[in-house]
Every structure is written in structure tokens, then in C-alpha cells.
Design an enzyme around this catalytic site. Structure first.
Site, short mmCIF file in Angstrom:
data_model
loop_
_atom_site.label_atom_id
_atom_site.label_comp_id
_atom_site.label_asym_id
_atom_site.label_seq_id
_atom_site.Cartn_x
_atom_site.Cartn_y
_atom_site.Cartn_z
N GLY A 41 -5.13 -7.07 -10.63
CA GLY A 41 -6.36 -6.66 -11.26
C GLY A 41 -6.80 -5.09 -10.31
N ARG B 208 -2.27 -3.06 0.95
CA ARG B 208 -0.87 -2.38 1.35
C ARG B 208 -0.41 -1.65 0.12
NH1 ARG B 208 1.36 -7.95 1.14
NH2 ARG B 208 1.03 -7.93 3.47
N THR C 279 -0.93 0.67 -2.31
CA THR C 279 -0.92 1.97 -2.53
C THR C 279 0.06 2.80 -1.43
OG1 THR C 279 -3.04 2.08 -3.46
CG2 THR C 279 -2.19 4.04 -2.87
N ALA D 175 -3.50 9.17 0.69
CA ALA D 175 -4.34 8.18 0.35
C ALA D 175 -4.54 7.05 1.53
CB ALA D 175 -3.82 7.44 -0.93
N GLY E 265 -8.83 -1.78 -1.11
CA GLY E 265 -8.97 -3.01 -1.62
C GLY E 265 -9.97 -3.96 -0.95
N GLU E 266 -9.96 -4.09 0.53
CA GLU E 266 -10.59 -4.95 1.13
C GLU E 266 -12.04 -4.69 1.83
OE1 GLU E 266 -7.52 -7.31 3.27
OE2 GLU E 266 -7.01 -7.98 1.33
#
Lengths: 296, 154, 762
Positions: free
Chosen positions: C474, C516, C518, C700, C704-705
């Protein structure tokens, strides 16, 4: 979850079936509570009787000065959206609009909310405030029960094994009246009330004299109930500083809440006072705004 | 004992023989193989199974399939018409409102019902219409934005 | 920046249309001919000896095709790192919800009925449900044979503390001696579920030759493959894992759950078996976030410098440690925040109890640490009568500083996130009403490392494929990979395809997790694409009559064409270049692996709330979140991660808690376990701070976290600002606020006054 499904096409047929099956057939109105209980194995049923085809129980009918009759199968969303209800019992419309969210309001019914007899039933306090009368039907005939006498305990009502709730009649209160229902949850939707409080205030003539006050509460006792002693604090009183606080204090004394996963007993008692004060202020404001005599 | 049931889903008629205790959700997914409606909780708490029953959003997990006979059922698979996405679907794609996608079908159905009756909803009305749908990925922001990006002219 | 071809743009996700039409297939959607439905029988007791299991009545039920107990399955203990969990409880159950048997039947109803017919005789044993009790000398041991388990960093014996880690810098005794003031406080955080909407699901089909096909909601197909092969005792080539779309992860989809049971049931029944966990099972026995007890002690000077910092954390791991890919939680190391502190000592202890096992949940350990540290920073600031922003600013790390635990960090730009958030929020402005409060919190989290491979192909028609085992639960990872390859090859997005491919067809990928994808999968795809591009250029050189040794320099690409930079009108298509190379496709594979680096990311969140002091009700009005992202390959996807993390974090801060009594979860439903609904979602201002060098393609960083970390303390600090009470035990329920106001004598209007007083003081 395994059962036989009964789908009567008329109330008469449903009552005949209920006569035969008695407790063996559980009534399915909206399903929002019954199916969850059945899936969890908290309830087992030989048969489930869906009332979905009984369109004769899906009505909201004004009976003029007498009051409003509501079929047991009217959904929460239809109650909330009904102009008749919004005009005559706005607090009931507000309560139904606070049940779960849209999906639940579309499925769940007013009758189901009462027959499920949850201590937290949102529709109960407004109906208790209006002394609603419930028509219970069986193949033996019909009887009318005051909503005050309907609930016996959590998930227990006076319904006999062969009876079905047919109609909820809301008598028209006289005079200038304002009412509201406040529900406390952790979120703004999808909540079962931690505490629910409804207050109705009647004014006679003066904006400062309360001729009658009614207070109803949910999630604070084994059944939804009226706080009669709290009400008495208001009756025939002139509004003065501390009156609302006193009534809220007394109402809280009439409650016997428990501690559970939703809140502790102590917090519930605190919140009865808070909600009661706020609901009383709002009901008073609404009553003062209510210039016309009776319902339009 | 299984019973015959005729369901009208997305304009098509399905004659089925099903167990009377099966929910509409299970029947849609397992008998009709319309798996777009999701089972996130099976208790009416998450909204991932939302379908429209006679135009109104309901939790398909709380409806017995047999009681939906003769009613109009619209699922996510019926939202796009003739290969053309519904404007809501286009807006969700365009605005990045989709993440894992598990809640998406139910949310789109709730919003479709909203727009059918209220083509120009306020943010508060959008939130109320979606309140029975949980999403863990998006924080809802881009979904609100997607609805707000639609042409609201009446 | 604007001359990028495909990155830096909020392109639509490659799977969005599939998802909005309901066509996306998740594991529970898999239907196979003859498939059976499996269900697990679970222990009602937190700790008991299994005296006897009788499955005969269940087996006799019509429609039941297989029943299994521990006697039917491998004795291997499994785990992501520490291997301590049996496939089915053997002789002993260690938590309420542990699986003791399983059935497969022709339908779900029959399977559920069969569960009730399995008779399990338990001898109940005393249960350790308090983490502090479990740490005492002589406490009952949750695992008698702990020393025999694999995966422990060092063997330990006769203890429930299976891991004790420390991080030190300088000399804390010296640091405290230099302090004018020493403050100490304890913080507690609750157990929360990841809250993914898709429950765990698994399907197993065994071929006539014994080969095994697995569909799984797990986000790491290659790990499912290796664990299954190990359990079954087969080479990994005999297990094929077919990935489905994953309906949310947040750390909870990294371990196998019912996959092995599906296998044993399928083997016994001779038919494929599907198991889907119910929402209740998700709450009883998945792998939620560790609850924690955190103690912090800080030495500060009157001027506001931090001289020493001591932290200790106790994490209740529950009955098993198997659900953590690392032994500990990364958050322990964060217990000194993002500040310049000369002397630091941190300890983390991980303890077995008879509670449900905990695992990884979005930034494992970090939200717990962040809540403690960032609440404490405000408490210290209040004591020193320094504005909380200024106190942080004075002590914030700057580029070139070592981390609080003494490690080198690259590109520290915490201050940039702080000033951006302050500028766009209501910080320092007049309060709009008396119940309003504002709070700030900062956090840091490294970009994740690991191993990924990718194959990039340019086909004979000039279109491109990416073959990758990277998973996308997602996050948008597969879209990001397409953007990276589109940028490298200058092929339009619509000409690039990335499909979900099984473990036989994709090269190895460690899977999503730790922020991790990307970086690691992105680098592998970028490098593979650049290799392909080189070969295309070499082929085009012949057609464009360019000397081969100069071709890479002189030839450029655009929109799937190659041309000499000096003569852009004369173009060779990728199709021609492929043909010119004498091939049907040009393909490259690259593996990228990285296990250690100095790359990290920063964020500042500012929360604005309104608190109803009578009810304790908190409404989060607005969050301003500034994130150091290096470069946003897909800004909308990055914002989506931030917005989702914020709303999840609000749930952690205010609403969510798996309540337990005697070791049993008492609210295992989404009615009473409260995720934020759309109506709890605040206005969110996301600020993507670009420019710091990231390790990923196009510099980049990871996103996410981190968004889930600083939000709870920002909200807690805002509540304090609004009503003057400090809640150090999550979640901050209305009840806790009301009680705290009562205790402090600040109820109602008085509390507001006190809050104002405090605000005036700073």
C-alpha cells in the site's frame, strides 16, 4: 452460525410463526446486533425470523394532536431524516443519527434498537422522555406497554416468546418543550455510548419557570432509565444558579454504572453530571425558543 | 437446508441455491465471485464490505443474502459503467487516495451514495458519510480531497 | 528540479485503477477448485499444560476433512530471528489465543462447529502477566529451554529477560555532576494493533509431485518461501509463493501465521486449504506493538543545556519473540532523541511474559521512545521556564554532530524541519480560544537497509518491464520503481509495466520493511535500468554513426528514443535499438545490498488541539508535519505516508489500546478497539523538506515509518498546553485527563487558567 430462515410476508403470518417457534425463532429486524451475536456464538438460534418483508411495519405516521406512530421496522436513517420526527421529536432524530454510522443507520431499526435491550440503546432516552407506548403483538392479540415497563435488564424485555414489537407511539407533550440527547463516545462516530443523557424541559408561560423536566439516561444502569429524583429538582422551579448542577448531581445518584472496556464507573458518574448539565441547558434554550403552543 | 435465492447484483440476475444463514458478503464473494467487497471485520465495524442496497450503503456482512432477494444490489464491480470509471474512481486515482486498496471499494460505495443525494457535499458531510469506513493507510486526507476535487456544479 | 522526466511528480499509482474497481486480488480472494476452509482452535488460558486433546468428535463431523494437532506437525520452532514459536502448542500453552489444533472442512461454518467439538483438557498454571514480576529473580520461566533457542545474540539461561541491550556515550555520572538540575520521569505505552484492514490470510495447494504453492498476505514472499521450505524440509525451489495485493502491513505482515497449518491440513485432506484470521483472532494472536515502561533521567543546566541523559526501557514481548526480525527494537536507541548530549546511557530489556506475543509495528520501538523523550523534553522545558521550541532548538543536533549514541549521521537537518513546521503552524500565535493547545515533537529514523534485485527489460516494441520481488503493501513502492525506471530510461510511465510475480519468477527481495524499498529496491531498479540504457546507447551508436567509445557521452534518450545531443531531430527508437542489437529484448539484472549506512531522516510535528476539560475530550484540529525526505519521487505518495502515519499516531496517542485482564484481551473488536474514523481526521499540512542527501535514487530518503513517531507526544504536549495536565501513560483517554485535572485541582475553568499561566510564563 447455522439456522433456519423464516421470512413471513405479513405480520399475521409472522405472529403465527412466532406462536409456533416461540424462543426458537430470533427476530431479525436490521441485523446489526443479532447477526453479530450469532456469529460470535454468544447467541444460538434454531431459526431466525426476518421481518424484512413486513413493509406494513415501516411507517411514520402523524396522528395529529395525539402524537406520532412509528413502525417498529423504520430504520434509524429514516427516523433521522423524517420531517415529522425532526419537527416533533428532534432529540429522537438526533439520537438515531448518532447510531454507528450511515451503514448501520440504514440497516438498524428503531424497533430493533429497543428489543435488543442494550443498556446503551441510543433511541431509548428520547422515547423515555416522551413516555412512548409500545404495541406488542401476538397471535393472541395486542397489548400496549409503556416504555418504562419494557426493559427488564440487559438484553431482556417484557416481550413474551410469541410477541413481536409492532409500533412505537409517541404521545404529543403539551406546552412549550425543548429536548435533546447527548451521547458520549471516544470517537465522533461508530460508538456505543459510554453515557447517554436526554433531557426535556417544559415551560409554562414564563421563560424562567420549569413546569416539568424529564431526564433519561443510557449506559448507566442495567436498562435505560429515567432519573425521577433529578427531574423533581426542576419541577415547578424557577431557574436559578445551581439548579441545573443540583439536578445533575441528583441524577448521577440514581445511576448505577459499571466499569467495563469503555470506561470506569467513576468516569461514567462524572460524565452523567456533565452531560446532564449540558443537555439541560440545551433543552432549556430549545424550550425558550419554542414559542408556539403544541406541535405544528 | 439450502434455499433458492434470486439476487440482482449490478443489474444482473443470479439464481442461487444457498444456505439461509449465509451473509450477502459471503455470497457475493464466494458464490458470485465478486470479491471486490472485502471482509475486514465481519461485524459491521470497518465498512470494507459496504454495498448499496436499493441505493443505500449497508454492511454486506450484516445482511443475510436471502433477505436481499428482489432488491437492487450495487457492488464496487458495478460502479464503473461500460468500461468507464465513475468520476469518484477517477478522482481517487488522480488524487492518490488509494494506498493498500482494501478499504477503497467500501469507501467508494459510501461516497457514491452520498453524491447520489448530495452532489456538492461539505467536508463535514463527506466525513459523516464515510464515518462507517475505516482506513489505516491514508489518514483519509486524500480521499476528502478527491471528493472535493469533483465538479460540484449542480 | 523541474527538468525531471518522471520522478518528482505525483503520478497516479500503477495499481490504482485495479484497486478502485475492486479487481485487485488479495489472498482471501483466492478461490481454488475443491478448496477447504481451515480454522484454528485457540487456548482460552494464558498458561496451561495440555493434558489431553481429543479430536475424534470433530473428525466425525460430516464435512470435516482434516484435523491436526501438534502431533501432526513438525517440531521445528520458527521465528524471524529468535526461533521460539511452535507451529501448534505442544504440551504447554503460553498465551491466551495460542493455537492448539486446526481443522479443515468444506465450509467455514462446518470448520467452526468442528472447533467446538475438539476437546482440550488443560491444567491451568500460574501466568506471568506483569513484566516487572517476570523480571524478578526466581520468577516462573516462560521458556525453560531458552538457552537452546537459535537467534539469540548470546545464550541466556533461567531468565525471562531474553535480551538486554545498552548504548553508551561519555560518562553519565560526570554529566549529572555537571547539571544544575536533574529530572526523572516514567512513561508507559500501551499495546496497539497495527490495524491493517486486511486480516492475515493464507492458501496452500500441494501439487501431485509434492511441490507447494502458497498464497499469503505476508509482505515478504521470499521469507514465506524459506520458512515454509524449512518447516516442510524441502529445498526452497519446491515452494512457490504467489504474492497477492497486501491490504496494509505497518509491520504486522512480516511473519507467517496460518501458512504452515494450511500446508499440514492440505496434506492430510488432499485438497487446497484456505485460512483467514477473523478480526477477533487478529486481536488475540497477531503481533502488535510492544507495550513499554520507559524511565528517563536528564541533567540540565539552568541555561538549558543537557549535560547527561539516562534511559531505560522494558518491553513486554509476550510469550514469544519470534515476530521480530531483529532481536531488539530499533526504538531503544532513540531514547535520547535528536539532541546534542555529551553523556548518554541507554538500556533496553525485552521480557517474556504470558501475554500475547508482540512484534513489529510501524517504526518498531520508536513511537514508544518518541512519546517518552518528547514529552520529557517539554517537561524539562517547563521546569526551566523555556519555550519548548526554543529548548529543542538550543539542543538540536546539527550537521556534523554525532548521534546521541555516538554514531556518525549524514545530512542532519532537524532544524530545517523545526522551522518549517513552526512557520506553517499556529506556533507562537495567539490562541484562538481558551481550550486550545499547541505542542511540538521531533523525531529521527534511518533509511532502511537490505537486499533487493530487479530485472529491467526493454522489449522489441520499445516498452519496458520491471521484474521485481519488492512488495507494496500500500506504500506505492511499485509505482516508485516505475517512476525510477521511467526516469532512467526516459520511457513514459504508461509504457512501463510491473506485475506481481511469484518467487519462481522474480529475483530475491528482502521485502518491504524498515523504510527500505525506495532506497534498496529503488537502487537495484535504477542500476538495472541504467545498464539497459547503456546497451541501448551502444546499439544506437551504430545506427547514429557515433563512435562506440563516445556513445555514452554523446547520445541522449527521451520518450523512448535515442539521439545525438548535437542532432536531436535524428532519432532511433528503442525498438530499433533492440533490433539493431540483434535481440528481441535488452535486459539487465542488478542486485543492490546495503547493511549499514549513516543515512537518516528527521521530522517535526506540531499538533493543535482543543480539549474539553469537562469530558476530557480531545479534538485534534490541525497537524503540521515537516519531513526531511531528501527528494520526493512521488510527492502525493510521500504525503499519503505522512497523513496515514499521523492519523495512526493520533489513534496511538488518544484512542487505541488492547485492554487485557488476566492476560486475556478484553476488547477484541473494532467496536471497542478504536481506530480513528474519518471524523477524527484532522487538517494535515505536510511539508516535504527536500535537499538533504538521501541514499536512494535521486537522493530520496525514507518516509514509511517516521510519520508515526512524533505525533503522540506532539498531541500530549498540546494537551498540556491546553489544560495544564501532563499525561505520561498512553493512550490519553478523556478519563485520564478528567482524573488528572481533578487530582491537580485544576478542574474545569481553573485548569484553563493554569494552562494560560504556563503559556504566559514561556
Amino acid at each position: 452460525m447455522r439456522f433456519e430462515l423464516l421470512q413471513p410476508g405479513s405480520l399475521a403470518q409472522a405472529l403465527e410463526m412466532k406462536k409456533d417457534y416461540r424462543e426458537g425463532a430470533k427476530i431479525l429486524a436490521g441485523g446489526t446486533d443479532l447477526l453479530v451475536l450469532l456469529k460470535d456464538g454468544k447467541l444460538r438460534a434454531q431459526a431466525v425470523m426476518s421481518l424484512g418483508r413486513l413493509s406494513e411495519l415501516n411507517f411514520i405516521r402523524s396522528e395529529g394532536e395525539r402524537g406520532v406512530a412509528i413502525g417498529a421496522l423504520v430504520s434509524h436513517s429514516d427516523v433521522a431524516a423524517s420531517r415529522i420526527i425532526q419537527q416533533r421529536c428532534p432529540d429522537l432524530a438526533e439520537a438515531c443519527a448518532q447510531v454507528g454510522a450511515a451503514q448501520i443507520q440504514n440497516l438498524g431499526t428503531l424497533g430493533g434498537n429497543l428489543c435488543n435491550a442494550s443498556p446503551a440503546a441510543d433511541a431509548a432516552p428520547p422515547l423515555l422522555l416522551m413516555d412512548a407506548l409500545l404495541t406488542l403483538a401476538s397471535a393472541r392479540g395486542e397489548r400496549r406497554v409503556a416504555i418504562h415497563d419494557f426493559f427488564l435488564g440487559p438484553r431482556r424485555t417484557v416481550l413474551e416468546p410469541d410477541e413481536i414489537l409492532k409500533e412505537i407511539f409517541v404521545p404529543q407533550p403539551a406546552g412549550r418543550r425543548g429536548a435533546t440527547y447527548l451521547k458520549l463516545g471516544r470517537r465522533k462516530a461508530m460508538e456505543i455510548a459510554i453515557v447517554g443523557v436526554g433531557v426535556a424541559i417544559h415551560l409554562n408561560g414564563s421563560d424562567r419557570i420549569v413546569s416539568e423536566c424529564r431526564i433519561a439516561m443510557s449506559s448507566v444502569a442495567p436498562t435505560p432509565l429515567r432519573a425521577r429524583r433529578g427531574e423533581a429538582v426542576f419541577t415547578n422551579q424557577e431557574i436559578r444558579d445551581g439548579l441545573i448542577e443540583e439536578a445533575a448531581e441528583v441524577a448521577a445518584e440514581e445511576a448505577s454504572p459499571i466499569s467495563d472496556v469503555r470506561a470506569t464507573r467513576g468516569y461514567r458518574l462524572d460524565m452523567i453530571r456533565v452531560l446532564c448539565r449540558r443537555a439541560a441547558r440545551e433543552a432549556l434554550a430549545r424550550a425558550r425558543n419554542h414559542k408556539a403552543e403544541g406541535w405544528r | 437446508m439450502k434455499i433458492p435465492v434470486t439476487l440482482k447484483v449490478n443489474g444482473e440476475t443470479y439464481d442461487l441455491i444457498i444456505a439461509p444463514y449465509r451473509t450477502l458478503l459471503d455470497v457475493l464473494r464466494e458464490e458470485i465471485h465478486l470479491t471486490g467487497s472485502k471482509k475486514g471485520c465481519d461485524a459491521g465495524d470497518c465498512g470494507a464490505c459496504t454495498v448499496l442496497l436499493d441505493g443505500k450503503p449497508v454492511n454486506a456482512c450484516l445482511v443475510l443474502a436471502a433477505t436481499a432477494q428482489d432488491r437492487e444490489i450495487l457492488t464496487i464491480e458495478g460502479l464503473a459503467r461500460n468500461g468507464k470509471l465513475h468520476p469518484l474512481q477517477e478522482a481517487f486515482v488522480r488524487e492518490g487516495a488509494v494506498q493498500c486498496g482494501f478499504c477503497t471499494p467500501g469507501i467508494l460505495m459510501s461516497l457514491k451514495a452520498l453524491l447520489d443525494t448530495n452532489p456538492a457535499p461539505t467536508l463535514e458531510e463527506i466525513k459523516i458519510a464515510m464515518a462507517g469506513n475505516l482506513c489505516r493507510c491514508t489518514g483519509y486526507s486524500k480521499m476528502f480531497k478527491a471528493v472535493e476535487s469533483l465538479d460540484r456544479s449542480p | 528540479m523541474s527538468d525531471f522526466y518522471a520522478v518528482g511528480k505525483s503520478v497516479a499509482r500503477v495499481d490504482a485503477v485495479t484497486k478502485v474497481t475492486g479487481a485487485a486480488g488479495y489472498t482471501a480472494d483466492v478461490m481454488l477448485p475443491g478448496m477447504l476452509y481451515g480454522k484454528a482452535k485457540r487456548s482460552p488460558h494464558p498458561h496451561a499444560r495440555i493434558a489431553r486433546i481429543d479430536t475424534s468428535r470433530a473428525e466425525a463431523l460430516p464435512g470435516v476433512r482434516a484435523v491436526i494437532t501438534a502431533a501432526d506437525v513438525s517440531e521445528v520452532l520458527i521465528g524471524l530471528r529468535i526461533r521460539d514459536v511452535p507451529l501448534l502448542a505442544r504440551r504447554e500453552v503460553r498465551f491466551a489465543g495460542e493455537k492448539v489444533a486446526a481443522v479443515a472442512a468444506v465450509d467455514e461454518e462446518t470448520a467452526l462447529e468442528a472447533l467446538d467439538l475438539i476437546e482440550v483438557e488443560y491444567q491451568e498454571l500460574p501466568a506471568l502477566i506483569d513484566v516487572k514480576e517476570a523480571m524478578k529473580d526466581g520468577a516462573l520461566l516462560v521458556h525453560e529451554n531458552l538457552h537452546t533457542y537459535s537467534g539469540l545474540p548470546k545464550p541466556v539461561k533461567k531468565t525471562n529477560v531474553f535480551f538486554h541491550e545498552t548504548f553508551s556515550k561519555g560518562d553519565v555520572a560526570l554529566g549529572f555532576a555537571q547539571a544544575d538540575l536533574v529530572l526523572e520521569h516514567a512513561f508507559t505505552t500501551q499495546i496497539v494493533h497495527q490495524g491493517y484492514l486486511e486480516p492475515h490470510a493464507a492458501v496452500v495447494d500441494i501439487g501431485p509431485d509434492g511441490s507447494v504453492t502458497v498464497w499469503s498476505s505476508d509482505k515478504v514472499p521470499f521469507r514465506v518461501r524459506s520458512l515454509m521450505a524449512e518447516i516442510i524440509g524441502m529445498p526452497i525451489t519446491r515452494v512457490r509463493v504467489i504474492p497477492s495485493f497486501v491490504g496494509g502491513d505497518f509491520g504486522g505482515k512480516g511473519m507467517i501465521f496460518d501458512e504452515p497449518l494450511c500446508y499440514y491440513l492440505a496434506r492430510k485432506a488432499g485438497r487446497p486449504v484456505k485460512m483467514v484470521m477473523s478480526r477477533q483472532e487478529e486481536f488475540l494472536a497477531a503481533s502488535p506493538r510492544h507495550p513499554s515502561i520507559i524511565r528517563l533521567k536528564a541533567g540540565v543546566t539552568k541555561a538549558g543545556a543537557i549535560t547527561a541523559w539516562e534511559a531505560s526501557a522494558l518491553f513486554d514481548s509476550g510469550a514469544y519473540a519470534a515476530y521480530k526480525p531483529q532481536v531488539g527494537l530499533g526504538g531503544t536507541k532513540k531514547l535520547a532523541g535528536t539532541y546534542r548530549i555529551p553523556h548518554v546511557h541507554i538500556e533496553g530489556r525485552y521480557v517474556y511474559t504470558h501475554n500475547l506475543p508482540c512484534g513489529h509495528c510501524r517504526a518498531p520501538g520508536d513511537p514508544q521512545a518518541s512519546f517518552a523523550v518528547e514529552s520529557f523534553m517539554d517537561m524539562i522545558a517547563a521546569k526551566l521556564k523555556i519555550d519548548p521550541f526554543r529548548f529543542r532548538w538550543m539542543n538540536a543536533l546539527e550537521d556534523g554532530d554525532l548521534s546521541p549514541t555516538g554514531e556518525p549521521w549524514r545530512g542532519i537537518n532537524i532544524k530545517e524541519t523545526m522551522s518549517a513546521a513552526v512557520e506553517k503552524s499556529g506556533w507562537g500565535k495567539a490562541k484562538p480560544n481558551q481550550h486550545y493547545g499547541i505542542g511540538i515533537a521531533c523525531a529521527e529514523r534511518p533509511t532502511g537497509t537490505g537486499e533487493s534485485s530487479a530485472v529491467v527489460i526493454v522489449n522489441g516494441d520499445g516498452s519496458a518491464n520491471i521484474i521485481s520481488g519488492a512488495s507494496d503493501p500500500g506504500t506505492g513502492a511499485r509505482t516508485i520503481l516505475c517512476q525510477i525506471v521511467s526516469e532512467a530510461l526516459k520511457v513514459p510511465m504508461e509504457r512501463i509495466t510491473i506485475n506481481l510475480v511469484d518467487t519462481d519468477s522474480a529475483p530475491y527481495d528482502q521485502g518491504a520493511g524498515g523504510g527500505r524499498t525506495t532506497f534498496v529496491a529503488g537502487q537495484s531498479a535504477y542500476r538495472a535500468a541504467m545498464e539497459v540504457r547503456k546497451e541501448l546507447v551502444a546499439s544506437a551508436a551504430k545506427l547514429l554513426k557515433c563512435a562506440p567509445e563516445e556513445a555514452q557521452e554523446l547520445i541522449d534518450v527521451r520518450d523512448g528514443f535515442l539521439f545525438l545531443k548535437s542532432e536531436p531531430a535524428k532519432r532511433v527508437s528503442y525498438a530499433q535499438a533492440v533490433k539493431g542489437a540483434g535481440k528481441s529484448q535488452i535486459m539487465a539484472e542488478e542486485t543492490f545490498s546495503c547493511n549499514q549506512m549513516e543515512d537518516t531522516c528527521f521530522a517535526t510535528h506540531i499538533a493543535e488541539v482543543e480539549v474539553d476539560p469537562e469530558r476530557g475530550y480531545v479534538e485534534v484540529k490541525r497537524i503540521t508535519a515537516a519531513h526531511d525526505i531528501g527528494f520526493a519521487i512521488n510527492p502525493a505518495a510521500a504525503e499519503g505516508q505522512i497523513e496515514g502515519g499521523i492519523v495512526q499516531g493520533i489513534g496511538f496517542g488518544l484512542l487505541e489500546e488492547m485492554q487485557r485482564v488476566d492476560g486475556k484481551v478484553t476488547n477484541p473488536t473494532l467496536t471497542d478497539y478504536k481506530l480513528c474514523t474519518p471524523r477524527e481526521a484532522p487538517e494535515i499540512i505536510t511539508l516535504l523538506i527536500e535537499g538533504a542527501p538521501g541514499a536512494g535514487p535521486f537522493q530520496a530518503k525514507s518516509i514509511g515509518e517516521l510519520p508515526a513517531c512524533p505525533i503522540a507526544p506532539a498531541v500530549a504536549n498540546a494537551i498540556f498546553d491546553a489544560v495544564g495536565v501532563r499525561i505520561t501513560d498512553l493512550p490519553i483517554s478523556g478519563e485520564k485527563i478528567v482524573n488528572a485535572l481533578k487530582e491537580s485541582g485544576l478542574s474545569g475553568g481553573k485548569a484553563v487558567a493554569a494552562g494560560k499561566e504556563r503559556a504566559d510564563a514561556v
